[in-house]
Design a protein around this motif. Structure first.
Motif, short mmCIF file in Angstrom:
data_model
loop_
_atom_site.label_atom_id
_atom_site.label_comp_id
_atom_site.label_asym_id
_atom_site.label_seq_id
_atom_site.Cartn_x
_atom_site.Cartn_y
_atom_site.Cartn_z
N ALA A 31 0.85 -1.18 0.00
CA ALA A 31 0.00 0.00 0.00
C ALA A 31 0.89 1.24 0.00
CB ALA A 31 -0.90 0.01 1.24
N THR A 32 0.46 2.29 -0.68
CA THR A 32 1.20 3.55 -0.72
C THR A 32 0.31 4.62 -0.11
OG1 THR A 32 2.38 2.87 -2.70
CG2 THR A 32 2.35 5.22 -2.21
N THR A 33 0.86 5.36 0.84
CA THR A 33 0.08 6.39 1.52
C THR A 33 0.97 7.52 2.01
OG1 THR A 33 -1.60 6.75 3.22
CG2 THR A 33 0.21 5.29 3.78
N LEU A 34 0.36 8.65 2.30
CA LEU A 34 1.06 9.80 2.86
C LEU A 34 1.27 9.56 4.35
CD1 LEU A 34 2.05 12.80 2.63
CD2 LEU A 34 -0.26 13.43 3.26
N PRO A 42 13.95 17.01 6.93
CA PRO A 42 13.93 15.75 7.68
C PRO A 42 13.13 14.62 7.04
CG PRO A 42 13.28 17.58 9.09
CD PRO A 42 13.41 18.10 7.71
N ALA A 43 12.24 14.93 6.10
CA ALA A 43 11.40 13.87 5.51
C ALA A 43 12.25 12.82 4.81
CB ALA A 43 10.38 14.47 4.55
N SER A 44 13.29 13.23 4.11
CA SER A 44 14.13 12.24 3.43
C SER A 44 14.93 11.40 4.44
CB SER A 44 15.07 12.92 2.44
OG SER A 44 15.92 13.82 3.11
N VAL A 45 15.33 12.01 5.55
CA VAL A 45 16.04 11.27 6.60
C VAL A 45 15.11 10.25 7.24
CG1 VAL A 45 17.23 11.49 8.82
CG2 VAL A 45 17.59 13.20 7.05
N ILE A 46 13.88 10.65 7.51
CA ILE A 46 12.89 9.75 8.10
C ILE A 46 12.59 8.62 7.12
CG2 ILE A 46 10.50 9.55 8.88
CD1 ILE A 46 10.74 12.51 9.76
N GLY A 47 12.43 8.95 5.84
CA GLY A 47 12.14 7.93 4.83
C GLY A 47 13.24 6.90 4.72
N GLU A 48 14.48 7.36 4.69
CA GLU A 48 15.62 6.43 4.60
C GLU A 48 15.74 5.57 5.85
OE1 GLU A 48 18.25 4.27 2.87
OE2 GLU A 48 17.42 5.99 1.80
N ALA A 49 15.54 6.17 7.02
CA ALA A 49 15.63 5.41 8.27
C ALA A 49 14.53 4.35 8.35
CB ALA A 49 15.54 6.36 9.47
N GLY A 50 13.34 4.68 7.91
CA GLY A 50 12.25 3.71 7.92
C GLY A 50 12.49 2.56 6.96
N ARG A 51 13.05 2.86 5.78
CA ARG A 51 13.37 1.80 4.83
C ARG A 51 14.48 0.91 5.37
NH1 ARG A 51 15.38 3.20 -1.04
NH2 ARG A 51 17.13 3.85 0.23
N SER A 60 9.04 8.25 -1.05
CA SER A 60 9.33 9.39 -1.91
C SER A 60 8.99 10.65 -1.12
CB SER A 60 8.52 9.33 -3.21
OG SER A 60 7.15 9.40 -2.95
N VAL A 61 9.65 11.74 -1.47
CA VAL A 61 9.46 13.02 -0.79
C VAL A 61 8.95 14.01 -1.82
CG1 VAL A 61 10.60 14.88 0.46
CG2 VAL A 61 11.28 12.52 0.87
N ILE A 71 5.85 10.12 1.48
CA ILE A 71 4.93 9.11 0.97
C ILE A 71 5.67 7.78 1.04
CG2 ILE A 71 3.62 8.37 -1.05
CD1 ILE A 71 3.81 11.48 -1.82
N VAL A 72 5.06 6.80 1.69
CA VAL A 72 5.72 5.51 1.89
C VAL A 72 4.91 4.39 1.25
CG1 VAL A 72 6.85 6.22 4.03
CG2 VAL A 72 4.63 5.14 4.14
#
Length: 92
Positions: A31-34, A42-51, A60-61, A71-72
């Motif tokens: 599923a893809t959601t916001l 910080p969104a890109s840092v959070i995204g990379e850490a979550g992945r 994606s940011v 968006i994850v």
């Protein structure tokens, strides 16, 4: 008739109980959601850490007026994760 009713009712109950477990056994589709809107950066840092932590498969940011939208893409779980992981903590 009474001897036939009880086994039929029990078979119906067993089917109703087991049917959802069969549906949950299938691997859910991604599923893809916001996830949220964050300050710029910080969104890109959070995204990379979550992945990296395995919380989602991809991210994606998207930059907007109020900040960056994260968006994850993740695979929904059907059961609880035995170990919780802290992905990111932002303190000002």
């Amino acid at each position: 008739m009474r001897k036939l009713t009880r086994p039929l009712v029990l078979a119906g109950i067993a089917g109703a109980v087991l049917a959802p477990s069969i549906a949950h056994a299938a691997t859910p589709e991604p599923a893809t959601t916001l996830l949220g809107t964050y300050a710029f950066g910080p969104a890109s840092v959070i995204g990379e850490a979550g992945r990296t932590a395995g919380a989602w498969e991809a991210f994606s940011v998207r930059s907007g007026f109020a900040g960056d939208d994260l968006i994850v893409t993740y695979r929904p779980r059907t059961e609880a994760d035995p170990v919780e992981k802290q992905v990111y903590m932002f303190v000002r």
